[in-house]
Write a protein that holds these residues in place. Sequence first.
Motif, short mmCIF file in Angstrom:
data_model
loop_
_atom_site.label_atom_id
_atom_site.label_comp_id
_atom_site.label_asym_id
_atom_site.label_seq_id
_atom_site.Cartn_x
_atom_site.Cartn_y
_atom_site.Cartn_z
N SER A 1 19.32 74.70 28.72
CA SER A 1 19.43 73.84 27.54
C SER A 1 18.12 73.83 26.74
O SER A 1 18.14 73.78 25.52
N ILE A 2 16.99 73.90 27.42
CA ILE A 2 15.70 73.97 26.73
C ILE A 2 15.60 75.27 25.94
O ILE A 2 15.18 75.29 24.79
N SER A 3 16.03 76.37 26.56
CA SER A 3 15.91 77.66 25.88
C SER A 3 16.85 77.77 24.69
O SER A 3 16.63 78.59 23.81
N ASN A 4 17.89 76.93 24.63
CA ASN A 4 18.84 76.96 23.53
C ASN A 4 18.58 75.91 22.45
O ASN A 4 19.36 75.80 21.51
N CYS A 5 17.48 75.16 22.58
CA CYS A 5 17.22 74.11 21.59
C CYS A 5 16.80 74.73 20.25
O CYS A 5 16.33 75.85 20.18
N LYS A 6 17.02 73.97 19.18
CA LYS A 6 16.64 74.44 17.84
C LYS A 6 15.13 74.52 17.73
O LYS A 6 14.41 73.65 18.22
N THR A 7 14.67 75.58 17.10
CA THR A 7 13.24 75.76 16.91
C THR A 7 12.91 75.84 15.43
O THR A 7 13.77 76.14 14.59
N GLY A 8 11.66 75.58 15.13
CA GLY A 8 11.18 75.65 13.75
C GLY A 8 10.04 76.63 13.64
O GLY A 8 10.06 77.71 14.24
N LYS A 9 9.03 76.20 12.92
CA LYS A 9 7.87 77.05 12.67
C LYS A 9 7.26 77.54 13.98
O LYS A 9 7.16 76.80 14.95
N ASP A 10 6.87 78.79 14.00
CA ASP A 10 6.23 79.41 15.16
C ASP A 10 7.12 79.40 16.40
O ASP A 10 6.63 79.42 17.52
N ASN A 11 8.43 79.30 16.21
CA ASN A 11 9.39 79.32 17.31
C ASN A 11 9.17 78.17 18.29
O ASN A 11 9.43 78.28 19.48
N ARG A 12 8.66 77.06 17.79
CA ARG A 12 8.44 75.87 18.62
C ARG A 12 9.63 74.94 18.46
O ARG A 12 10.23 74.88 17.39
N PRO A 13 9.98 74.17 19.50
CA PRO A 13 11.10 73.23 19.38
C PRO A 13 10.86 72.23 18.25
O PRO A 13 9.74 71.76 18.05
N ILE A 14 11.92 71.93 17.51
CA ILE A 14 11.81 70.96 16.41
C ILE A 14 11.48 69.58 16.98
O ILE A 14 10.65 68.86 16.45
N LYS A 15 12.15 69.22 18.08
CA LYS A 15 11.88 67.95 18.76
C LYS A 15 11.11 68.26 20.04
O LYS A 15 11.50 69.14 20.81
N ALA A 16 10.01 67.55 20.28
CA ALA A 16 9.19 67.80 21.47
C ALA A 16 10.01 67.65 22.74
O ALA A 16 10.86 66.76 22.84
N ILE A 17 9.75 68.51 23.69
CA ILE A 17 10.45 68.47 24.97
C ILE A 17 9.43 68.06 26.04
O ILE A 17 8.47 68.77 26.29
N LYS A 18 9.66 66.92 26.65
CA LYS A 18 8.76 66.41 27.69
C LYS A 18 9.24 66.91 29.05
O LYS A 18 10.43 66.99 29.31
N MET A 19 8.29 67.26 29.91
CA MET A 19 8.64 67.76 31.24
C MET A 19 7.76 67.11 32.28
O MET A 19 6.62 66.75 32.00
N GLU A 20 8.31 66.98 33.47
CA GLU A 20 7.52 66.59 34.64
C GLU A 20 7.43 67.79 35.54
O GLU A 20 8.42 68.47 35.78
N ILE A 21 6.25 68.06 36.01
CA ILE A 21 6.04 69.23 36.85
C ILE A 21 5.50 68.79 38.18
O ILE A 21 4.58 67.96 38.26
N THR A 22 6.07 69.32 39.25
CA THR A 22 5.60 69.04 40.59
C THR A 22 4.96 70.30 41.14
O THR A 22 5.56 71.35 41.12
N ILE A 23 3.76 70.14 41.62
CA ILE A 23 3.04 71.28 42.21
C ILE A 23 3.13 71.16 43.72
O ILE A 23 2.73 70.15 44.30
N GLN A 24 3.70 72.18 44.34
CA GLN A 24 3.82 72.18 45.80
C GLN A 24 2.84 73.19 46.36
O GLN A 24 2.67 74.26 45.82
N LYS A 25 2.22 72.82 47.44
CA LYS A 25 1.26 73.72 48.07
C LYS A 25 1.82 74.28 49.33
O LYS A 25 2.63 73.77 49.99
#
Length: 103
Positions: free
Chosen positions: A79-103
């Motif tokens: 769904s993120i890869s299919n979102c609408k983009t604008g200038k510089d191929n960036r998403p029109i609406k900011a997409i927030k993410m949480e990232i978990t780093i596993q060791k």
Amino acid sequence: NMTTMKIIDSLRRHNLTEEIKIIKEQAGKKIDKEYKNEAKFTIPADHRKIYNTVGGIPFLDNDYTVFGEVIEGFAILDSISNCKTGKDNRPIKAIKMEITIQK
């Protein structure tokens, strides 16, 4: 700049190729002078091999390259890869993410 482009377009319309050649030579000299102290960007052989086999974008190296693995949430990724983009191929609406780093 636009003025130079308008001049070149005008010269082309009038078939003045010698004049265009002179402008190109002068521009090349000016560029060489302006950027002579800039570090030349070269791609190491081992990086070229990776770009040709795995992929990648050289100008991101040592600044933005991130390695990771998606282990769940592929539908969200799609769904993120299919979102609408604008200038510089960036998403029109900011997409927030949480990232978990596993060791």
